[in-house]
Design a protein around this motif. Structure first.
Motif, PDB file in Angstrom:
ATOM      1  N   SER A   1       6.954 -68.410 -35.011  1.00 43.79           N
ATOM      2  CA  SER A   1       6.142 -68.242 -33.808  1.00 43.79           C
ATOM      3  C   SER A   1       6.623 -67.058 -32.973  1.00 43.79           C
ATOM      4  O   SER A   1       5.818 -66.242 -32.495  1.00 43.79           O
ATOM      5  N   ALA A   2       7.944 -66.926 -32.809  1.00 42.19           N
ATOM      6  CA  ALA A   2       8.491 -65.828 -32.012  1.00 42.19           C
ATOM      7  C   ALA A   2       8.258 -64.483 -32.692  1.00 42.19           C
ATOM      8  O   ALA A   2       7.896 -63.497 -32.035  1.00 42.19           O
ATOM      9  N   CYS A   3       8.448 -64.427 -34.005  1.00 40.69           N
ATOM     10  CA  CYS A   3       8.238 -63.164 -34.709  1.00 40.69           C
ATOM     11  C   CYS A   3       6.760 -62.775 -34.720  1.00 40.69           C
ATOM     12  O   CYS A   3       6.424 -61.590 -34.630  1.00 40.69           O
ATOM     13  N   GLU A   4       5.889 -63.746 -34.841  1.00 41.09           N
ATOM     14  CA  GLU A   4       4.456 -63.453 -34.766  1.00 41.09           C
ATOM     15  C   GLU A   4       4.105 -62.866 -33.400  1.00 41.09           C
ATOM     16  O   GLU A   4       3.283 -61.932 -33.302  1.00 41.09           O
ATOM     17  N   SER A   5       4.721 -63.380 -32.348  1.00 43.08           N
ATOM     18  CA  SER A   5       4.496 -62.830 -31.005  1.00 43.08           C
ATOM     19  C   SER A   5       4.987 -61.394 -30.911  1.00 43.08           C
ATOM     20  O   SER A   5       4.316 -60.531 -30.332  1.00 43.08           O
ATOM     21  N   ALA A   6       6.162 -61.122 -31.482  1.00 35.70           N
ATOM     22  CA  ALA A   6       6.704 -59.760 -31.454  1.00 35.70           C
ATOM     23  C   ALA A   6       5.774 -58.787 -32.156  1.00 35.70           C
ATOM     24  O   ALA A   6       5.496 -57.694 -31.651  1.00 35.70           O
ATOM     25  N   VAL A   7       5.267 -59.174 -33.325  1.00 38.04           N
ATOM     26  CA  VAL A   7       4.362 -58.304 -34.077  1.00 38.04           C
ATOM     27  C   VAL A   7       3.047 -58.111 -33.333  1.00 38.04           C
ATOM     28  O   VAL A   7       2.483 -57.009 -33.307  1.00 38.04           O
ATOM     29  N   SER A   8       2.569 -59.175 -32.702  1.00 37.38           N
ATOM     30  CA  SER A   8       1.318 -59.066 -31.931  1.00 37.38           C
ATOM     31  C   SER A   8       1.478 -58.118 -30.747  1.00 37.38           C
ATOM     32  O   SER A   8       0.578 -57.336 -30.427  1.00 37.38           O
ATOM     33  N   LEU A   9       2.639 -58.149 -30.109  1.00 30.04           N
ATOM     34  CA  LEU A   9       2.896 -57.301 -28.949  1.00 30.04           C
ATOM     35  C   LEU A   9       3.212 -55.854 -29.322  1.00 30.04           C
ATOM     36  O   LEU A   9       2.973 -54.944 -28.532  1.00 30.04           O
ATOM     37  N   ALA A  10       3.751 -55.649 -30.525  1.00 32.26           N
ATOM     38  CA  ALA A  10       4.116 -54.294 -30.967  1.00 32.26           C
ATOM     39  C   ALA A  10       3.732 -54.128 -32.433  1.00 32.26           C
ATOM     40  O   ALA A  10       4.586 -54.107 -33.324  1.00 32.26           O
ATOM     41  N   PRO A  11       2.432 -54.014 -32.719  1.00 37.13           N
ATOM     42  CA  PRO A  11       1.963 -54.005 -34.108  1.00 37.13           C
ATOM     43  C   PRO A  11       2.370 -52.783 -34.912  1.00 37.13           C
ATOM     44  O   PRO A  11       2.235 -52.787 -36.136  1.00 37.13           O
ATOM     45  N   SER A  12       2.864 -51.737 -34.256  1.00 36.24           N
ATOM     46  CA  SER A  12       3.265 -50.536 -34.992  1.00 36.24           C
ATOM     47  C   SER A  12       4.773 -50.472 -35.250  1.00 36.24           C
ATOM     48  O   SER A  12       5.277 -49.453 -35.720  1.00 36.24           O
ATOM     49  N   ASN A  13       5.474 -51.560 -34.980  1.00 37.76           N
ATOM     50  CA  ASN A  13       6.926 -51.581 -35.156  1.00 37.76           C
ATOM     51  C   ASN A  13       7.269 -52.126 -36.547  1.00 37.76           C
ATOM     52  O   ASN A  13       7.022 -53.297 -36.850  1.00 37.76           O
ATOM     53  N   SER A  14       7.858 -51.298 -37.387  1.00 39.41           N
ATOM     54  CA  SER A  14       8.199 -51.691 -38.754  1.00 39.41           C
ATOM     55  C   SER A  14       9.224 -52.820 -38.780  1.00 39.41           C
ATOM     56  O   SER A  14       9.124 -53.751 -39.606  1.00 39.41           O
ATOM     57  N   ASP A  15      10.223 -52.759 -37.919  1.00 35.90           N
ATOM     58  CA  ASP A  15      11.287 -53.768 -37.937  1.00 35.90           C
ATOM     59  C   ASP A  15      10.751 -55.161 -37.639  1.00 35.90           C
ATOM     60  O   ASP A  15      11.216 -56.156 -38.223  1.00 35.90           O
ATOM     61  N   TYR A  16       9.782 -55.256 -36.745  1.00 39.15           N
ATOM     62  CA  TYR A  16       9.230 -56.558 -36.403  1.00 39.15           C
ATOM     63  C   TYR A  16       8.428 -57.128 -37.572  1.00 39.15           C
ATOM     64  O   TYR A  16       8.503 -58.327 -37.868  1.00 39.15           O
ATOM     65  N   ALA A  17       7.655 -56.274 -38.239  1.00 38.90           N
ATOM     66  CA  ALA A  17       6.900 -56.724 -39.415  1.00 38.90           C
ATOM     67  C   ALA A  17       7.853 -57.190 -40.514  1.00 38.90           C
ATOM     68  O   ALA A  17       7.601 -58.201 -41.195  1.00 38.90           O
ATOM     69  N   LEU A  18       8.949 -56.463 -40.677  1.00 37.21           N
ATOM     70  CA  LEU A  18       9.947 -56.839 -41.686  1.00 37.21           C
ATOM     71  C   LEU A  18      10.565 -58.189 -41.365  1.00 37.21           C
ATOM     72  O   LEU A  18      10.703 -59.055 -42.244  1.00 37.21           O
ATOM     73  N   GLU A  19      10.931 -58.395 -40.110  1.00 41.31           N
ATOM     74  CA  GLU A  19      11.547 -59.667 -39.723  1.00 41.31           C
ATOM     75  C   GLU A  19      10.568 -60.818 -39.902  1.00 41.31           C
ATOM     76  O   GLU A  19      10.961 -61.923 -40.323  1.00 41.31           O
ATOM     77  N   LEU A  20       9.297 -60.575 -39.598  1.00 48.67           N
ATOM     78  CA  LEU A  20       8.288 -61.624 -39.771  1.00 48.67           C
ATOM     79  C   LEU A  20       8.149 -61.982 -41.249  1.00 48.67           C
ATOM     80  O   LEU A  20       8.074 -63.164 -41.603  1.00 48.67           O
ATOM     81  N   ALA A  21       8.126 -60.979 -42.121  1.00 52.26           N
ATOM     82  CA  ALA A  21       8.050 -61.251 -43.559  1.00 52.26           C
ATOM     83  C   ALA A  21       9.245 -62.089 -44.004  1.00 52.26           C
ATOM     84  O   ALA A  21       9.107 -63.019 -44.813  1.00 52.26           O
ATOM     85  N   ARG A  22      10.413 -61.767 -43.479  1.00 48.68           N
ATOM     86  CA  ARG A  22      11.618 -62.508 -43.872  1.00 48.68           C
ATOM     87  C   ARG A  22      11.555 -63.964 -43.430  1.00 48.68           C
ATOM     88  O   ARG A  22      11.958 -64.867 -44.181  1.00 48.68           O
TER      89      ARG A  22
END
Length: 284
Positions: free
Chosen positions: A43-64
């Motif tokens: 839930s927290a990582c999905e929020s991070a990606v939603s707030l900053a969709p162009s951030n590679s690190d957040y997408a990576l953490e969400l995948a993990r």
């Protein structure tokens, strides 16, 4: 923040929850992950990606964290999450094509997942080539995974040894230990796990991974000093001190030090009172 570096999970979560920006949400994600709170981490990582969709690190953490959830779920739930895992690994690479971490993780996904869900050895080999100029060690590591998946143990071992030769990193020793363990060559697994502990002078995640192998292979005494050193080292980001206390508790209990083990489980619960592994260790 200081609480996160000190491993105080509950205190950190309480401070971060009201902060609705991407950095805070990603930090929350990592904190939850450190104590296996997988749904909260997602839930927290999905929020991070939603707030900053162009951030590679957040997408990576969400995948993990999706991958971690899939690994600890039944077959049906795991299969449902595969497309989310692949999509976010691929997004992380698209957003930062030179990210060694993103390329490595995507390559591992391709190497391990069947073609029907978007995996495949050919896709993984393409990433071996892309990794080579960025990180020869990670390139060899991915080549080893591809070979191991194909049951070509000779090539896999050679590639893991090439990874080790590229830098003699703690990660490379852990990878070799894991390979030997999967092939039931336990003496070699233990030897390389010990070497990982000796090489990890900065006391990062590789110390925890090596300790897990040693404990699982019934060499808990070898893990104790490394875990204590980890707990005495200031971490740069989110620490996994609660997890380290649990591992140390398990190691001490396996050596017969029941009282010492209980102290470690109590220390983990002081940092994260709802951590299931700590509660189980303490008999709650």
């Amino acid at each position: 923040m200081a609480d996160a570096r000190a491993g105080r999970v509950d205190a950190s979560v309480a401070a971060l929850k009201p902060i609705k920006n991407a950095d805070a949400q990603e930090l929350l994600c990592k904190l939850y992950s450190s104590v296996d709170a997988r749904d909260a981490a997602i839930s927290a990582c999905e929020s991070a990606v939603s707030l900053a969709p162009s951030n590679s690190d957040y997408a990576l953490e969400l995948a993990r964290v999706y991958g971690n959830k899939a690994d600890h779920s039944g077959t049906f739930t795991g299969m449902r999450m595969v497309s989310k895992i692949r999509t976010n690994f691929e997004k992380a690479v698209q957003l930062n094509p030179k990210s060694v971490e993103a390329l490595s993780d995507l390559g591992q996904f391709y190497a391990e997942a069947p073609g029907i869900v978007g995996g495949g050895a050919d896709k993984a080999r393409d990433l071996v080539t892309r990794l080579q100029p960025l990180s020869p060690a990670r390139s060899h590591r991915l080549a080893a995974m591809i070979a191991a998946k194909a049951k070509d143990d000779t090539t896999a071992e050679a590639e893991y040894r090439a990874e080790l030769a590229a830098g003699h990193t703690p990660e490379a020793y852990v990878d070799l230990a894991g390979f030997y363990r999967s092939r039931k060559q336990n003496d070699r697994a233990v030897e390389n796990a010990r070497l990982a502990l000796a090489a990890d002078t900065h006391r990062g995640p590789d110390t925890l991974d090596a300790a897990k192998i040693l404990i699982d292979l019934q060499h808990p005494a070898d893990a104790v000093n490394g875990l204590r050193a980890y707990l005495n080292t200031q971490q740069a980001g989110v620490s996994a001190f609660a997890q380290a206390h649990v591992l140390l508790g398990n190691a001490l209990r396996a050596t017969g030090d029941t009282a010492g083990a209980q102290k470690e489980f109590a220390a983990a619960l002081a940092l994260a009172p709802n951590y299931d592994a700590a509660r189980k260790g303490a008999g709650q």
